[in-house]
Design an enzyme around this catalytic site. Structure first.
Site, PDB file in Angstrom:
ATOM      1  N   ASP A   1      13.087  50.942  54.067  1.00  0.00           N
ATOM      2  CA  ASP A   1      13.260  49.499  53.879  1.00  0.00           C
ATOM      3  C   ASP A   1      12.271  49.069  52.780  1.00  0.00           C
ATOM      4  O   ASP A   1      11.092  49.424  52.833  1.00  0.00           O
ATOM      5  CB  ASP A   1      12.946  48.778  55.204  1.00  0.00           C
ATOM      6  CG  ASP A   1      13.471  47.358  55.236  1.00  0.00           C
ATOM      7  OD1 ASP A   1      14.259  47.040  56.128  1.00  0.00           O
ATOM      8  OD2 ASP A   1      13.067  46.552  54.366  1.00  0.00           O
ATOM      9  N   ILE A   2      12.748  48.323  51.775  1.00  0.00           N
ATOM     10  CA  ILE A   2      11.830  47.946  50.676  1.00  0.00           C
ATOM     11  C   ILE A   2      10.895  46.808  51.067  1.00  0.00           C
ATOM     12  O   ILE A   2       9.952  46.516  50.350  1.00  0.00           O
ATOM     13  CB  ILE A   2      12.566  47.580  49.357  1.00  0.00           C
ATOM     14  CG1 ILE A   2      13.666  46.567  49.594  1.00  0.00           C
ATOM     15  CG2 ILE A   2      13.073  48.813  48.655  1.00  0.00           C
ATOM     16  CD1 ILE A   2      14.176  45.963  48.294  1.00  0.00           C
TER      17      ILE A   2
ATOM     18  N   ASN B   1      23.502  42.674  64.920  1.00  0.00           N
ATOM     19  CA  ASN B   1      24.962  42.609  64.763  1.00  0.00           C
ATOM     20  C   ASN B   1      25.435  41.182  64.520  1.00  0.00           C
ATOM     21  O   ASN B   1      25.286  40.324  65.391  1.00  0.00           O
ATOM     22  CB  ASN B   1      25.622  43.188  66.022  1.00  0.00           C
ATOM     23  CG  ASN B   1      25.199  44.628  66.226  1.00  0.00           C
ATOM     24  OD1 ASN B   1      25.741  45.519  65.595  1.00  0.00           O
ATOM     25  ND2 ASN B   1      24.202  44.855  67.053  1.00  0.00           N
TER      26      ASN B   1
ATOM     27  N   GLY C   1      21.179  38.286  64.096  1.00  0.00           N
ATOM     28  CA  GLY C   1      20.026  38.589  63.242  1.00  0.00           C
ATOM     29  C   GLY C   1      20.338  39.489  62.065  1.00  0.00           C
ATOM     30  O   GLY C   1      19.436  39.860  61.310  1.00  0.00           O
ATOM     31  N   GLN C   2      21.620  39.859  61.885  1.00  0.00           N
ATOM     32  CA  GLN C   2      21.984  40.772  60.795  1.00  0.00           C
ATOM     33  C   GLN C   2      22.033  40.014  59.468  1.00  0.00           C
ATOM     34  O   GLN C   2      22.559  38.896  59.392  1.00  0.00           O
ATOM     35  CB  GLN C   2      23.349  41.413  61.080  1.00  0.00           C
ATOM     36  CG  GLN C   2      23.735  42.490  60.080  1.00  0.00           C
ATOM     37  CD  GLN C   2      25.010  43.246  60.458  1.00  0.00           C
ATOM     38  OE1 GLN C   2      25.750  42.839  61.358  1.00  0.00           O
ATOM     39  NE2 GLN C   2      25.253  44.346  59.776  1.00  0.00           N
TER      40      GLN C   2
ATOM     41  N   HIS D   1      23.285  49.443  60.237  1.00  0.00           N
ATOM     42  CA  HIS D   1      22.030  50.172  60.038  1.00  0.00           C
ATOM     43  C   HIS D   1      21.131  50.010  61.254  1.00  0.00           C
ATOM     44  O   HIS D   1      21.156  48.979  61.929  1.00  0.00           O
ATOM     45  CB  HIS D   1      21.310  49.721  58.761  1.00  0.00           C
ATOM     46  CG  HIS D   1      21.064  48.248  58.686  1.00  0.00           C
ATOM     47  ND1 HIS D   1      22.041  47.360  58.306  1.00  0.00           N
ATOM     48  CD2 HIS D   1      19.961  47.507  58.960  1.00  0.00           C
ATOM     49  CE1 HIS D   1      21.539  46.129  58.335  1.00  0.00           C
ATOM     50  NE2 HIS D   1      20.291  46.191  58.742  1.00  0.00           N
TER      51      HIS D   1
ATOM     52  N   HIS E   1      17.098  50.204  62.358  1.00  0.00           N
ATOM     53  CA  HIS E   1      15.718  50.180  61.856  1.00  0.00           C
ATOM     54  C   HIS E   1      14.859  51.128  62.703  1.00  0.00           C
ATOM     55  O   HIS E   1      14.865  51.028  63.942  1.00  0.00           O
ATOM     56  CB  HIS E   1      15.105  48.786  62.005  1.00  0.00           C
ATOM     57  CG  HIS E   1      15.763  47.711  61.197  1.00  0.00           C
ATOM     58  ND1 HIS E   1      15.202  47.185  60.064  1.00  0.00           N
ATOM     59  CD2 HIS E   1      16.935  47.049  61.366  1.00  0.00           C
ATOM     60  CE1 HIS E   1      15.988  46.243  59.569  1.00  0.00           C
ATOM     61  NE2 HIS E   1      17.049  46.131  60.353  1.00  0.00           N
TER      62      HIS E   1
HETATM   63  P1  5GP Z   1      19.073  43.210  58.893  1.00  0.00           P
HETATM   64  O1  5GP Z   1      20.467  43.122  58.315  1.00  0.00           O
HETATM   65  O2  5GP Z   1      18.893  44.392  59.783  1.00  0.00           O
HETATM   66  O3  5GP Z   1      18.632  41.940  59.560  1.00  0.00           O
HETATM   67  O4  5GP Z   1      18.037  43.343  57.701  1.00  0.00           O
HETATM   68  C1  5GP Z   1      18.298  44.025  56.513  1.00  0.00           C
HETATM   69  C2  5GP Z   1      17.092  44.824  56.100  1.00  0.00           C
HETATM   70  O5  5GP Z   1      17.348  45.354  54.810  1.00  0.00           O
HETATM   71  C3  5GP Z   1      15.770  44.040  56.008  1.00  0.00           C
HETATM   72  O6  5GP Z   1      14.797  44.708  56.798  1.00  0.00           O
HETATM   73  C4  5GP Z   1      15.412  44.085  54.515  1.00  0.00           C
HETATM   74  O7  5GP Z   1      14.026  44.200  54.299  1.00  0.00           O
HETATM   75  C5  5GP Z   1      16.169  45.297  54.029  1.00  0.00           C
HETATM   76  N1  5GP Z   1      16.627  45.230  52.647  1.00  0.00           N
HETATM   77  C6  5GP Z   1      17.170  44.159  52.013  1.00  0.00           C
HETATM   78  N2  5GP Z   1      17.526  44.480  50.756  1.00  0.00           N
HETATM   79  C7  5GP Z   1      17.219  45.794  50.600  1.00  0.00           C
HETATM   80  C8  5GP Z   1      17.365  46.714  49.500  1.00  0.00           C
HETATM   81  O8  5GP Z   1      17.863  46.382  48.417  1.00  0.00           O
HETATM   82  N3  5GP Z   1      16.943  47.992  49.709  1.00  0.00           N
HETATM   83  C9  5GP Z   1      16.393  48.395  50.902  1.00  0.00           C
HETATM   84  N4  5GP Z   1      16.014  49.673  50.993  1.00  0.00           N
HETATM   85  N5  5GP Z   1      16.224  47.555  51.950  1.00  0.00           N
HETATM   86  C10 5GP Z   1      16.643  46.270  51.797  1.00  0.00           C
END
Ligand code: 5GP
Length: 142
Positions: A34-35, A91, A96-97, A103, A105
């Site tokens: 995660d970045i 989801n 919270g998605q 994916h 975490h």
């Molecule tokens: P979620 O959909 O699970 O709520 O969160 C998406 C996750 O993707 C977040 O933790 C965010 O930091 C991460 N994220 C967002 N954009 C990017 C990206 O371009 N590259 C990577 N590796 N992670 C990302």
């Protein structure tokens, strides 16, 4: 539920159109950092098949993603000398998605050290590169 959008960020990473700090890959799954990590080594595990989240994923893809999640968690325990692992999976927006390709975490935890808030700070590229290298090596070592 909306249809899968093939132009989401993770779909672009899976197609190699955007870069990632890869830690593991096989024919059905990809794992990368995660970045905006909530702790050092925060990793995302994805199925290669298109799925928004667990609601439309095939049971086989879901099972495989969790097999890989376990491997990543075990590697992260060693690579980051973690005391525990937090697993999160969101989801739909109400759940919270934010990025709509399934994916999981994997967040390595140190005792007494709180997670950063979600998406709070972009990590430096050299730190991500070093952490990806360490974690990939630990996963490969089994
Ligand atoms: P979620 O959909 O699970 O709520 O969160 C998406 C996750 O993707 C977040 O933790 C965010 O930091 C991460 N994220 C967002 N954009 C990017 C990206 O371009 N590259 C990577 N590796 N992670 C990302």
């Amino acid at each position: 539920m909306p249809d899968y959008d093939p132009n989401n960020i993770f779909a672009k990473i899976l197609r190699g159109e955007l870069p990632s700090y890869k830690v593991y890959e096989d024919d059905k799954a990809l794992a990368f950092l995660d970045i905006m990590p909530r702790s050092p080594g925060h990793t995302l595990v994805l199925p290669k098949a298109a799925a928004r989240n667990i609601l439309d994923a095939s049971p086989d893809d879901l099972a495989h993603v969790f097999k890989v999640a376990k491997m990543v968690a075990q590697g992260a325990m060693k690579a980051f000398e973690a005391d525990g692992i937090t697993v999160q999976q969101f989801n739909e927006g109400a759940g919270g998605q934010v990025v709509f390709h399934l994916h999981v975490h994997i967040i390595p935890r140190k005792a007494g050290s709180p997670m950063k808030p979600p998406a709070s700070e972009k990590e430096k590229p050299d730190v991500l590169a070093e952490n990806a290298k360490k974690l990939a090596a630990a996963i490969a070592a089994g």
